[in-house]
Design a protein around this motif. Structure first.
Motif, PDB file in Angstrom:
ATOM      1  N   PHE A   1       4.489   2.699  13.073  1.00 31.97           N
ATOM      2  CA  PHE A   1       5.175   1.552  12.478  1.00 31.97           C
ATOM      3  C   PHE A   1       4.267   0.774  11.527  1.00 31.97           C
ATOM      4  O   PHE A   1       4.688   0.372  10.452  1.00 31.97           O
ATOM      5  N   SER A   2       3.015   0.581  11.930  1.00 31.90           N
ATOM      6  CA  SER A   2       2.141  -0.236  11.078  1.00 31.90           C
ATOM      7  C   SER A   2       1.719   0.518   9.815  1.00 31.90           C
ATOM      8  O   SER A   2       1.600  -0.088   8.751  1.00 31.90           O
ATOM      9  N   ILE A   3       1.531   1.841   9.906  1.00 35.37           N
ATOM     10  CA  ILE A   3       1.188   2.595   8.694  1.00 35.37           C
ATOM     11  C   ILE A   3       2.382   2.572   7.733  1.00 35.37           C
ATOM     12  O   ILE A   3       2.228   2.332   6.537  1.00 35.37           O
ATOM     13  N   SER A   4       3.596   2.796   8.267  1.00 35.04           N
ATOM     14  CA  SER A   4       4.777   2.757   7.393  1.00 35.04           C
ATOM     15  C   SER A   4       4.937   1.378   6.779  1.00 35.04           C
ATOM     16  O   SER A   4       5.229   1.258   5.586  1.00 35.04           O
ATOM     17  N   ALA A   5       4.751   0.330   7.575  1.00 37.56           N
ATOM     18  CA  ALA A   5       4.892  -1.037   7.051  1.00 37.56           C
ATOM     19  C   ALA A   5       3.900  -1.260   5.915  1.00 37.56           C
ATOM     20  O   ALA A   5       4.250  -1.813   4.870  1.00 37.56           O
ATOM     21  N   ALA A   6       2.643  -0.801   6.107  1.00 37.44           N
ATOM     22  CA  ALA A   6       1.641  -1.006   5.069  1.00 37.44           C
ATOM     23  C   ALA A   6       2.019  -0.264   3.791  1.00 37.44           C
ATOM     24  O   ALA A   6       2.072  -0.855   2.710  1.00 37.44           O
ATOM     25  N   PHE A   7       2.335   1.018   3.901  1.00 40.99           N
ATOM     26  CA  PHE A   7       2.648   1.792   2.694  1.00 40.99           C
ATOM     27  C   PHE A   7       3.881   1.229   1.990  1.00 40.99           C
ATOM     28  O   PHE A   7       3.882   1.064   0.774  1.00 40.99           O
ATOM     29  N   MET A   8       4.914   0.906   2.768  1.00 39.96           N
ATOM     30  CA  MET A   8       6.137   0.420   2.127  1.00 39.96           C
ATOM     31  C   MET A   8       5.926  -0.920   1.431  1.00 39.96           C
ATOM     32  O   MET A   8       6.358  -1.117   0.309  1.00 39.96           O
ATOM     33  N   SER A   9       5.230  -1.836   2.106  1.00 43.63           N
ATOM     34  CA  SER A   9       5.077  -3.146   1.469  1.00 43.63           C
ATOM     35  C   SER A   9       4.122  -3.077   0.279  1.00 43.63           C
ATOM     36  O   SER A   9       4.351  -3.732  -0.728  1.00 43.63           O
ATOM     37  N   ILE A  10       3.076  -2.246   0.371  1.00 38.98           N
ATOM     38  CA  ILE A  10       2.204  -2.104  -0.798  1.00 38.98           C
ATOM     39  C   ILE A  10       3.012  -1.574  -1.978  1.00 38.98           C
ATOM     40  O   ILE A  10       2.919  -2.063  -3.101  1.00 38.98           O
ATOM     41  N   PHE A  11       3.871  -0.594  -1.689  1.00 36.21           N
ATOM     42  CA  PHE A  11       4.672   0.035  -2.739  1.00 36.21           C
ATOM     43  C   PHE A  11       5.639  -0.982  -3.362  1.00 36.21           C
ATOM     44  O   PHE A  11       5.644  -1.184  -4.585  1.00 36.21           O
ATOM     45  N   ILE A  12       6.398  -1.664  -2.527  1.00 34.59           N
ATOM     46  CA  ILE A  12       7.412  -2.583  -3.056  1.00 34.59           C
ATOM     47  C   ILE A  12       6.760  -3.743  -3.819  1.00 34.59           C
ATOM     48  O   ILE A  12       7.168  -4.065  -4.943  1.00 34.59           O
ATOM     49  N   ILE A  13       5.726  -4.338  -3.236  1.00 37.28           N
ATOM     50  CA  ILE A  13       5.124  -5.502  -3.888  1.00 37.28           C
ATOM     51  C   ILE A  13       4.441  -5.117  -5.202  1.00 37.28           C
ATOM     52  O   ILE A  13       4.532  -5.826  -6.193  1.00 37.28           O
ATOM     53  N   SER A  14       3.805  -3.950  -5.227  1.00 36.55           N
ATOM     54  CA  SER A  14       3.193  -3.514  -6.490  1.00 36.55           C
ATOM     55  C   SER A  14       4.251  -3.278  -7.556  1.00 36.55           C
ATOM     56  O   SER A  14       4.083  -3.623  -8.715  1.00 36.55           O
ATOM     57  N   LYS A  15       5.370  -2.670  -7.140  1.00 31.09           N
ATOM     58  CA  LYS A  15       6.456  -2.394  -8.088  1.00 31.09           C
ATOM     59  C   LYS A  15       7.021  -3.695  -8.661  1.00 31.09           C
ATOM     60  O   LYS A  15       7.400  -3.763  -9.822  1.00 31.09           O
ATOM     61  N   LEU A  16       7.103  -4.720  -7.821  1.00 27.84           N
ATOM     62  CA  LEU A  16       7.687  -5.985  -8.256  1.00 27.84           C
ATOM     63  C   LEU A  16       6.707  -6.839  -9.043  1.00 27.84           C
ATOM     64  O   LEU A  16       7.084  -7.840  -9.631  1.00 27.84           O
ATOM     65  N   ASP A  17       5.434  -6.425  -9.019  1.00 30.63           N
ATOM     66  CA  ASP A  17       4.388  -7.241  -9.637  1.00 30.63           C
ATOM     67  C   ASP A  17       4.391  -7.030 -11.150  1.00 30.63           C
ATOM     68  O   ASP A  17       3.984  -5.990 -11.647  1.00 30.63           O
ATOM     69  N   ASN A  18       4.888  -8.018 -11.890  1.00 29.87           N
ATOM     70  CA  ASN A  18       4.929  -7.887 -13.356  1.00 29.87           C
ATOM     71  C   ASN A  18       3.844  -8.696 -14.041  1.00 29.87           C
ATOM     72  O   ASN A  18       3.897  -8.936 -15.232  1.00 29.87           O
ATOM     73  N   SER A  19       2.855  -9.153 -13.275  1.00 30.20           N
ATOM     74  CA  SER A  19       1.820 -10.014 -13.845  1.00 30.20           C
ATOM     75  C   SER A  19       0.995  -9.257 -14.890  1.00 30.20           C
ATOM     76  O   SER A  19       0.943  -8.021 -14.890  1.00 30.20           O
ATOM     77  N   VAL A  20       0.366 -10.021 -15.777  1.00 33.66           N
ATOM     78  CA  VAL A  20      -0.481  -9.416 -16.812  1.00 33.66           C
ATOM     79  C   VAL A  20      -1.615  -8.639 -16.156  1.00 33.66           C
ATOM     80  O   VAL A  20      -1.922  -7.506 -16.532  1.00 33.66           O
ATOM     81  N   SER A  21      -2.228  -9.263 -15.130  1.00 38.24           N
ATOM     82  CA  SER A  21      -3.364  -8.594 -14.496  1.00 38.24           C
ATOM     83  C   SER A  21      -2.907  -7.284 -13.851  1.00 38.24           C
ATOM     84  O   SER A  21      -3.613  -6.288 -13.881  1.00 38.24           O
ATOM     85  N   GLY A  22      -1.691  -7.279 -13.299  1.00 35.20           N
ATOM     86  CA  GLY A  22      -1.171  -6.058 -12.691  1.00 35.20           C
ATOM     87  C   GLY A  22      -1.052  -4.943 -13.722  1.00 35.20           C
ATOM     88  O   GLY A  22      -1.383  -3.784 -13.455  1.00 35.20           O
ATOM     89  N   ARG A  23      -0.591  -5.281 -14.928  1.00 37.42           N
ATOM     90  CA  ARG A  23      -0.448  -4.257 -15.974  1.00 37.42           C
ATOM     91  C   ARG A  23      -1.818  -3.762 -16.440  1.00 37.42           C
ATOM     92  O   ARG A  23      -2.010  -2.584 -16.699  1.00 37.42           O
ATOM     93  N   GLU A  24      -2.758  -4.716 -16.516  1.00 40.34           N
ATOM     94  CA  GLU A  24      -4.115  -4.303 -16.914  1.00 40.34           C
ATOM     95  C   GLU A  24      -4.722  -3.348 -15.886  1.00 40.34           C
ATOM     96  O   GLU A  24      -5.409  -2.390 -16.228  1.00 40.34           O
ATOM     97  N   GLU A  25      -4.448  -3.626 -14.623  1.00 41.78           N
ATOM     98  CA  GLU A  25      -4.979  -2.765 -13.571  1.00 41.78           C
ATOM     99  C   GLU A  25      -4.426  -1.350 -13.677  1.00 41.78           C
ATOM    100  O   GLU A  25      -5.129  -0.368 -13.450  1.00 41.78           O
ATOM    101  N   ALA A  26      -3.133  -1.265 -14.052  1.00 48.41           N
ATOM    102  CA  ALA A  26      -2.538   0.055 -14.230  1.00 48.41           C
ATOM    103  C   ALA A  26      -3.199   0.789 -15.396  1.00 48.41           C
ATOM    104  O   ALA A  26      -3.459   1.995 -15.334  1.00 48.41           O
ATOM    105  N   LEU A  27      -3.522   0.039 -16.460  1.00 52.30           N
ATOM    106  CA  LEU A  27      -4.167   0.668 -17.617  1.00 52.30           C
ATOM    107  C   LEU A  27      -5.569   1.165 -17.285  1.00 52.30           C
ATOM    108  O   LEU A  27      -6.008   2.192 -17.782  1.00 52.30           O
ATOM    109  N   ALA A  28      -6.254   0.417 -16.416  1.00 50.56           N
ATOM    110  CA  ALA A  28      -7.626   0.788 -16.076  1.00 50.56           C
ATOM    111  C   ALA A  28      -7.684   2.029 -15.195  1.00 50.56           C
ATOM    112  O   ALA A  28      -8.755   2.574 -14.933  1.00 50.56           O
ATOM    113  N   PHE A  29      -6.515   2.485 -14.743  1.00 47.74           N
ATOM    114  CA  PHE A  29      -6.485   3.642 -13.849  1.00 47.74           C
ATOM    115  C   PHE A  29      -7.056   4.892 -14.518  1.00 47.74           C
ATOM    116  O   PHE A  29      -7.747   5.696 -13.888  1.00 47.74           O
ATOM    117  N   GLU A  30      -6.767   5.019 -15.831  1.00 40.69           N
ATOM    118  CA  GLU A  30      -7.198   6.207 -16.565  1.00 40.69           C
ATOM    119  C   GLU A  30      -8.704   6.467 -16.414  1.00 40.69           C
ATOM    120  O   GLU A  30      -9.124   7.558 -16.046  1.00 40.69           O
TER     121      GLU A  30
END
Lengths: 552, 101
Positions: free
Chosen positions: A509-538
């Motif tokens: 339960f706790s592993i599923s809760a962690a993965f699901m909430s990380i996924f949903i909150i990251s998806k909903l995160d439209n902040s500038v810093s969030g977009r920059e972090e995605a760009l830095a992935f490369e």
């Protein structure tokens, strides 16, 4: 239980969750202090003298932060593989698993396999990327493109909670074990272990810790091999004869050859499996070992060696457990005449067997090895905890990377002493408690906080700081609350009649809760810093694949 | 360094290597996951399957044989992975780095 204990129980609610197998399991029930065992103590003193000598040698070579946290990055794959095995094969797995095999045969294998299968996963998914991205702690890798403050704080909390739980369980187990083996007072034993681990780590850093673990791994593997060979010698080297003889004398007869009641309902079974497998991949002291080798190639090799040694060791404990059935069940020398069970409990099976096959001297050797085993494990834990404080919290968060090397090392030494004092205090406080659940909780937290955050930071471009921080915290809270409300703490320790959370193992339960909430909150995160972090992935991606730009 | 990363990222050879390596490590990961969780689920649902002897008159059961096989499988898969990674993948990585520098 005195008042202080009760208060502590509520004061540190985090400490309450279910049971896997721990050093504490090794010693349940009444402890009868044994007469002082001179041979064992002599051998143990030789070990202590040798390791303190190594610490002195290591201290002269430990100057930079890289020396302190990562042994200068000069450990070879083979050495690191042995040290990982030394870090991982605790007294709990040696005494606990052979004791479990002694008591119920086949079921002991379920834990062994769970503890082993995390290693291939670490190799296939984490080891080389971790080595290529990080410097001293796994938080380095996670915070590579994310914000330092929240991510390092989360990783450091994950590390410190896991370390303190594991450390307390080890120390309580150590105190009781040493009481049985050496005839020393519980407090004295806890203090000796605490002081030695602080000495190794403060003065010798990772280099001393590594060599303590290597020596311990070699001693433990040799001792266990000797016992297994001695058992097989008496059985004409035939497994058929070994199992046949064991089923003839064991009170459960032939049923010890098939699954018993250890894992019954499927949810608990899967949950336990996940905790063992992914918990291993999130243990901070294990992850830290990958920074001691020079490159990704050596990091990979260390896992192969480690998996080999650990797998071999679990096969030995299985033979030792069955050997104990054959040699001890009808031998009045090792039986408690009142209960009919083993003297000192089932987890003394391996210790008694060492006397049965090798006499007093070998008993002394195995007892000393069990003590050394505890020392090696607690040293690795302490170093990991100290690095979280000095490298992640102090140098990276508080000083924003501006701290001088000397200041950072000084801080890690202070942190080591602080952790040592805390561990001794907790070890003494929890003497009368059943601390087996602490190791279970440590694995559950490692699997639900450290592992998801580390894994997604490497594999998922859209992971943002907000997602990792909130999602990781949700994993932590879920693991801890399910454990408190579950059968182990809510019913067995707090004395309520019915558990609010019905399962012993919360990981599913706790592993599923962690993965699901990380996924949903990251998806909903439209902040500038969030977009920059995605760009830095490369850039992170290329570095994690090639090792270009990583620490030499 | 960022500049170098970008050039590597733009190199098709890098993606070829990456795809190959990812397929390989996920393949091995799924093998070990399937093996381990089938083992656990059989114990949970059909423990009697593991209680059968491997041949008549033997006390050794399928459960013990399969448990030992899972241990050996872990060793085998880690060995295979490292052999291929240290020989093939590392060489390809070096090729890519040489290409761009």
């Amino acid at each position: 239980m005195n008042n202080l204990n009760i208060r502590l129980l509520f004061w540190v609610p985090i400490l309450f969750i279910p049971s896997l197998l721990s050093a504490a399991d090794a010693v349940q029930g009444e402890i009868t202090q044994q007469p002082t065992n001179i041979i064992a103590i002599t051998m143990f003193l030789v070990f202590v003298a040798a390791t303190l000598g190594i610490t002195y040698w290591a201290a002269r070579r430990t100057k930079s932060t890289k020396d302190f946290y990562a042994a200068g990055g000069n450990i070879t794959g083979l050495q690191n593989g042995l040290a990982i095995a030394g870090d991982y094969m605790s007294a709990a797995s040696f005494l606990g698993i052979s004791g479990l095999v002694f008591a119920s045969g086949f079921d002991g294998l379920i834990y062994s396999i769970g503890f082993l299968v995390g290693w291939p996963i670490i190799l296939f998914l984490l080891a080389e990327r971790l080595r290529n991205l990080g410097k001293y702690t796994f938080a380095d890798a996670v915070s590579y493109r994310l914000q330092q403050l929240p991510i390092r704080s989360l990783a450091a909390s994950g590390t410190l909670i896991v370390v303190l739980l594991y450390l307390t369980a080890q120390l309580v187990g150590a105190g009781k074990l040493i009481q049985i083996l050496f005839g020393l007072e519980y407090y004295l034993a806890v203090v000796i272990v605490g002081i030695l681990m602080v000495l190794y780590v403060t003065f010798g850093g990772m280099l001393a810790t590594t060599w303590v673990q290597i020596i311990k791994a070699v001693l433990l593997l040799c001792g266990a091999s000797f016992m297994a060979v001695a058992v097989m010698y008496h059985m004409d080297f035939s497994f058929e004869t070994l199992f046949m003889t064991a089923t003839e004398v064991h009170k459960n007869g032939i049923t010890i050859m098939s699954p018993g009641g250890l894992v019954s309902d499927p949810i608990s079974a899967i949950s336990l499996g996940l905790a063992l497998m992914f918990g291993t991949a999130g243990l901070p002291h294990i992850l830290m070992r990958f920074f001691t080798v020079p490159d990704a190639q050596e990091a990979r090799k260390s896992v192969v060696y480690a998996t080999g040694f650990i797998g071999y060791f679990f096969i030995l404990t299985f033979i030792i457990g069955f050997g104990a059935i054959v040699f001890l069940v009808n031998n009045p020398e090792f039986l408690d005449l009142q209960s009919g069970g083993l003297l000192g409990g089932n987890n003394m099976a391996a210790i008694h067997l060492s006397k049965a096959v090798g006499g007093e001297v070998f008993l002394g050797f195995i007892s000393a090895v069990a003590f050394a085993t505890i020392l090696a494990v607690v040293s690795g834990l302490t170093l990991a905890g100290a690095s979280a404080i000095s490298h992640d919290l102090y140098a990276s968060v508080l000083r924003k990377g501006e701290a001088q090397e000397g200041e950072e090392i000084r801080m890690s030494r202070i942190a080591t002493v602080g952790l040592g004092v805390a561990a001794i205090f907790l070890g003494v406080q929890f003497e009368q408690q059943n601390v087996a659940y602490m190791v279970g909780l440590a694995f559950a937290i490692a699997a639900s906080v450290n592992f998801p955050v580390l894994f997604l930071s490497m594999y998922w471009q859209r992971l943002t700081t907000r997602g990792a921080f909130i999602g990781g915290s949700i994993g932590l809270i879920t693991a801890v609350s399910c454990m408190i409300l579950g059968p182990t703490i809510w019913v067995d320790i707090l004395g309520n009649t019915e558990a609010i959370f019905p399962y012993k193992h919360p990981a599913l339960f706790s592993i599923s809760a962690a993965f699901m909430s990380i996924f949903i909150i990251s998806k909903l995160d439209n902040s500038v810093s969030g977009r920059e972090e995605a760009l830095a992935f490369e850039g992170q991606y290329v570095r994690s694949q090639t090792g270009l730009g990583s620490e030499e | 360094m960022q500049h170098l990363y970008r050039r590597i990222y733009a190199n098709p050879k890098f993606h070829q290597l990456e795809l190959e390596r990812r397929r390989f490590s996920w393949l091995l990961t799924s093998i070990i996951l399937i093996a381990y969780f089938s083992f656990i689920l059989i114990i949970a649902f059909y423990p009697e399957l593991f209680g059968n002897p491997i041949f008549e008159d033997s006390v050794i059961t399928w459960g013990i044989l399969i448990a030992l096989s899972v241990i050996l499988l872990s060793l085998l898969l880690t060995g295979i992975y490292v052999y291929r990674a240290n020989n093939e993948f590392d060489r390809l990585v070096n090729d890519v780095i040489k290409d761009v520098t």
